[in-house]
Design an enzyme around this catalytic site. Structure first.
Site, PDB file in Angstrom:
ATOM      1  CE  LYS A   7      -3.310   3.020   0.677  1.00  0.00           C
ATOM      2  NZ  LYS A   7      -4.266   3.020   1.785  1.00  0.00           N
ATOM      3  CB  CYS A   8       3.527   2.568   2.192  1.00  0.00           C
ATOM      4  SG  CYS A   8       4.919   1.415   2.241  1.00  0.00           S
TER       5      CYS A   8
END
Length: 306
Positions: free
Chosen positions: A179-180
């Site tokens: 996600k990051c």
């Protein structure tokens, strides 16, 4: 199997993302117990959407087969699940599953999973991509990580009402890592497009025409295809994802690289840019980030009609 009883879902966090996601679960026929730090939000959700308000996190855990956190960060998720004076794991049964759908730090997720495992609770991480409009539609992309096969199956089985795709990313923490890193790429594309549009505009190009060309050329991205005309060029700045959250995610990506002793110069530079913009424009939407470059150059694009 169609005749199987649906698990009871404990839902912690009814913010801009959590509310519509939990709504889809209720509408899909799940028995949902909700908790938000603002009790009036929980009461409003139950009154407007359905589900049952849990009086405490411990009570929510005791009533639930699967507990979902959709909170601002991993620290908040850890407080809700295990560290707070009132926490869900106090009530959760051995064999229950916790799913952190927040944008959390991967290393913290691994540590949280180990702490919950001691209580017989399996943790999965399942952050999402798509923003508020995808949450409203129930068409999020979900990145699912975890080390317990049964927990992964249980987690994936409930995600249909919220998502258009669920991708298993690997061991616990891998969803949050993905996600990051995805949001880092999104921030890169947005930042570079901001620069390109301002350079072109000063030369005399029409920014709207530029976006048309970019979107049929190799420079296109989700930012140019979905955000620039409706949110940036109109100066509505309403794409639905906070600058603070983008700044946090880019920072998590930088922290992941640093923890692995990797030198990533673009990531370092971008972390500083977004931190500076967030400090100068607290509460802004990430689509307003073009103002960072406008302010550095003493220029401002004229708004277009939406």
């Amino acid at each position: 199997m169609s005749g199987e009883k649906k698990p009871v879902i404990g839902w912690i966090g009814l913010g801009m993302m959590g509310w519509p996601m939990a709504r889809h679960m209720v509408q899909a026929g799940y028995d949902v117990r909700v908790f938000d730090l603002k009790p009036e939000v929980s009461q409003r959700f139950a009154g407007e959407i359905g589900g049952e308000v849990a009086p405490t996190l411990e009570a929510l855990g005791a009533a639930s087969d699967i507990v979902v956190t959709m909170l601002p960060d991993g620290k908040a998720a850890r407080m809700a699940l295990i560290d707070g004076a009132d926490n869900a794991s106090k009530g959760m049964k051995s064999g229950a599953v916790a799913i952190d759908m927040s944008s959390s730090e991967p290393t913290g997720t691994v540590e949280l999973g180990a702490a919950l495992k001691e209580k017989g609770i399996a943790l999965c991480d399942a952050p999402v991509s798509g923003g508020t409009w995808r949450a409203e539609e129930g068409s999020l992309a979900i990145m699912l990580g975890g080390g317990d096969a049964a927990a992964l199956d249980a987690a994936e089985a409930i995600m249909g009402p919220m998502s258009r795709v669920v991708i298993r990313t690997g061991p616990l923490g891998s969803g949050h890592a993905m996600k990051c890193l995805n949001n880092y790429l999104s921030a890169i594309a947005l930042s570079a497009t901001n620069e390109a549009i301002l350079v072109g505009a000063k030369f005399g190009l029409d920014p709207s025409v530029m976006i048309d060309v970019i979107n049929v050329s190799t420079g296109r991205s989700n930012n140019t295809e979905t955000k620039f005309k409706p949110s940036v060029l109109t100066r509505k700045f309403d794409a639905g994802f906070a600058t603070a959250l983008m700044t946090k995610d880019v920072g998590i990506a930088a922290g992941l690289a640093e923890a692995q002793d990797q030198d990533m110069p673009i990531l370092k530079l971008l972390t500083g840019i977004w931190r500076d913009f967030n400090e100068a424009h607290p509460g802004s939407d990430h689509s307003a980030s073009i103002q960072y470059w406008e302010e550095r150059n003493g220029e401002k694009l004229e708004p277009t009609k939406g």
